[in-house]
Design an enzyme around this catalytic site. Sequence first.
Site, mmCIF file in Angstrom:
data_model
loop_
_atom_site.group_PDB
_atom_site.id
_atom_site.type_symbol
_atom_site.label_atom_id
_atom_site.label_comp_id
_atom_site.label_asym_id
_atom_site.label_seq_id
_atom_site.Cartn_x
_atom_site.Cartn_y
_atom_site.Cartn_z
ATOM 1 N N ARG A 81 0.890 -1.165 0.000
ATOM 2 C CA ARG A 81 0.000 0.000 0.000
ATOM 3 C C ARG A 81 0.925 1.210 0.000
ATOM 4 O O ARG A 81 1.873 1.248 0.778
ATOM 5 C CB ARG A 81 -0.905 -0.014 1.230
ATOM 6 N N THR A 134 -8.994 -8.742 -4.542
ATOM 7 C CA THR A 134 -9.052 -8.648 -3.080
ATOM 8 C C THR A 134 -9.916 -9.783 -2.551
ATOM 9 O O THR A 134 -10.945 -10.116 -3.162
ATOM 10 C CB THR A 134 -9.633 -7.305 -2.582
ATOM 11 N N ILE A 135 -9.508 -10.345 -1.424
ATOM 12 C CA ILE A 135 -10.320 -11.437 -0.869
ATOM 13 C C ILE A 135 -11.672 -10.925 -0.345
ATOM 14 O O ILE A 135 -12.584 -11.706 -0.142
ATOM 15 C CB ILE A 135 -9.586 -12.178 0.283
ATOM 16 N N ASP A 136 -11.786 -9.603 -0.146
ATOM 17 C CA ASP A 136 -12.972 -9.069 0.536
ATOM 18 C C ASP A 136 -14.235 -9.029 -0.339
ATOM 19 O O ASP A 136 -15.333 -8.877 0.180
ATOM 20 C CB ASP A 136 -12.695 -7.648 1.038
ATOM 21 N N ASP A 138 -15.276 -6.595 -1.954
ATOM 22 C CA ASP A 138 -15.958 -5.357 -1.564
ATOM 23 C C ASP A 138 -15.876 -4.275 -2.638
ATOM 24 O O ASP A 138 -15.936 -3.089 -2.330
ATOM 25 C CB ASP A 138 -15.371 -4.838 -0.239
ATOM 26 N N ARG A 163 -15.128 -26.804 14.204
ATOM 27 C CA ARG A 163 -16.387 -27.458 14.597
ATOM 28 C C ARG A 163 -16.111 -28.839 15.208
ATOM 29 O O ARG A 163 -16.771 -29.240 16.176
ATOM 30 C CB ARG A 163 -17.325 -27.590 13.398
ATOM 31 N N GLY A 194 -22.791 -23.777 8.490
ATOM 32 C CA GLY A 194 -23.942 -23.953 9.375
ATOM 33 C C GLY A 194 -23.814 -23.180 10.672
ATOM 34 O O GLY A 194 -24.200 -23.663 11.752
ATOM 35 N N HIS A 258 -4.487 -13.814 8.566
ATOM 36 C CA HIS A 258 -3.926 -13.767 7.219
ATOM 37 C C HIS A 258 -3.843 -15.114 6.517
ATOM 38 O O HIS A 258 -3.562 -15.153 5.316
ATOM 39 C CB HIS A 258 -2.545 -13.110 7.261
ATOM 40 N N ARG A 261 -5.549 -15.236 3.308
ATOM 41 C CA ARG A 261 -5.021 -14.581 2.103
ATOM 42 C C ARG A 261 -4.088 -15.486 1.303
ATOM 43 O O ARG A 261 -3.694 -15.137 0.184
ATOM 44 C CB ARG A 261 -4.268 -13.305 2.511
HETATM 45 O O1 F6P Z 1 -8.223 -6.282 2.014
HETATM 46 C C1 F6P Z 1 -7.735 -7.533 2.350
HETATM 47 C C2 F6P Z 1 -7.499 -7.622 3.844
HETATM 48 O O2 F6P Z 1 -6.998 -8.913 4.134
HETATM 49 C C3 F6P Z 1 -8.709 -7.314 4.706
HETATM 50 O O3 F6P Z 1 -9.606 -8.386 4.784
HETATM 51 C C4 F6P Z 1 -8.059 -6.951 6.007
HETATM 52 O O4 F6P Z 1 -8.866 -6.067 6.743
HETATM 53 C C5 F6P Z 1 -6.793 -6.275 5.573
HETATM 54 O O5 F6P Z 1 -6.544 -6.675 4.239
HETATM 55 C C6 F6P Z 1 -5.598 -6.596 6.413
HETATM 56 O O6 F6P Z 1 -4.554 -5.816 5.968
HETATM 57 P P1 F6P Z 1 -3.029 -6.055 6.377
HETATM 58 O O7 F6P Z 1 -2.499 -7.164 5.533
HETATM 59 O O8 F6P Z 1 -2.382 -4.757 6.076
HETATM 60 O O9 F6P Z 1 -3.007 -6.418 7.821
#
Ligand code: F6P
Length: 328
Positions: A81, A134-136, A138, A163, A194, A258, A261
Amino acid sequence: MKRIGVLTSGGDAPGMNAAIRAVVRTGISKGMTVLGVRRGYNGLILDRTETPEIEADIVELSVRSVSDIIQRGGTLLYSARCQEFRYESGLQKAKATCERHGIEGLVVIGGDGSFRGAADLSARGIACVGIPGTIDNDIAMTDYTIGYDTAMNTAMELVDKLRDTAQSHDRCTVVEVMGRNAGYIALNTGVSCGATAILTRETGTSAEDVITRIKNTQTTGKHHFIVVMCEGVGNAAEVAKEIEKHTGVESRASVLGHVQRGGSPTVRDRVAASRLGHRAVELLSNGIGNRVVGFDRNELVDFDIQDALRMTKEFDFSLYNVGMDISF
Ligand code: F6P
């Protein structure tokens, strides 16, 4: 356009490598030279390409340099970033770097924040095309973002394991999943596992709601419970404590973090990434920039980046209701 760049920006997501591969191979097949920019926009700002002792930020990618990556998580271009890219000084440095390397177009694989940067750079004369990674999930302009399916499957597998132990001890496990501000991973993980309750910003589910659901479910003879919550809606350990206090069910909290990810991308992510990468380069090869590509019900679409950033995404309340109707 004869010379384009590709970078990955923001949080990495499984399938980014498949997208890079698609961009490189499509570009080369169209007679372009494709340059990989390392560490997101930082690579354009720092540009240590001429410093032999430091790994170059910008490298030419050949057909073979993207072999054997379609199945790998992470990103071979690294990701970051970049704060400086928010300012004019950073944008001007990036523009100058692109000009120095003859980069006429740039494919940016990342999330909303990365697209803002791509719009800004497009406005300064470098044609950018964004690919949602992005995994989100969003990003409003697309139904689907690269990495989402793999992350959900990872979360689902982990919750299944949780579970097993929750069942063995008659416990409740409260699981926090990622998603930044969006509850899509929580929703799908919750339904697929579930979960008795799902907490997201969108649903506004409170700890009291969760306790009520658990108490109601206890009356049907159930002894163990899964609660899935999206990061940012509260503290999993505190929710677990409240549940234990008010229901008598021994409770534990687990933050997946993480691990969601990483890992080899699923079929869906590899195919989506390949299609998006291919389309992004088609646009650039037609001289079209300032666009973002995505999916509308599995059909490829593209939008002006600024328009895309103004869109909003609906939360799937009908899926939430299904989950709540059948998990008791
Ligand atoms: O945007 C992907 C994400 O994994 C989000 O789900 C999470 O809030 C954020 O990045 C975590 O960011 P970082 O890797 O900077 O901790």
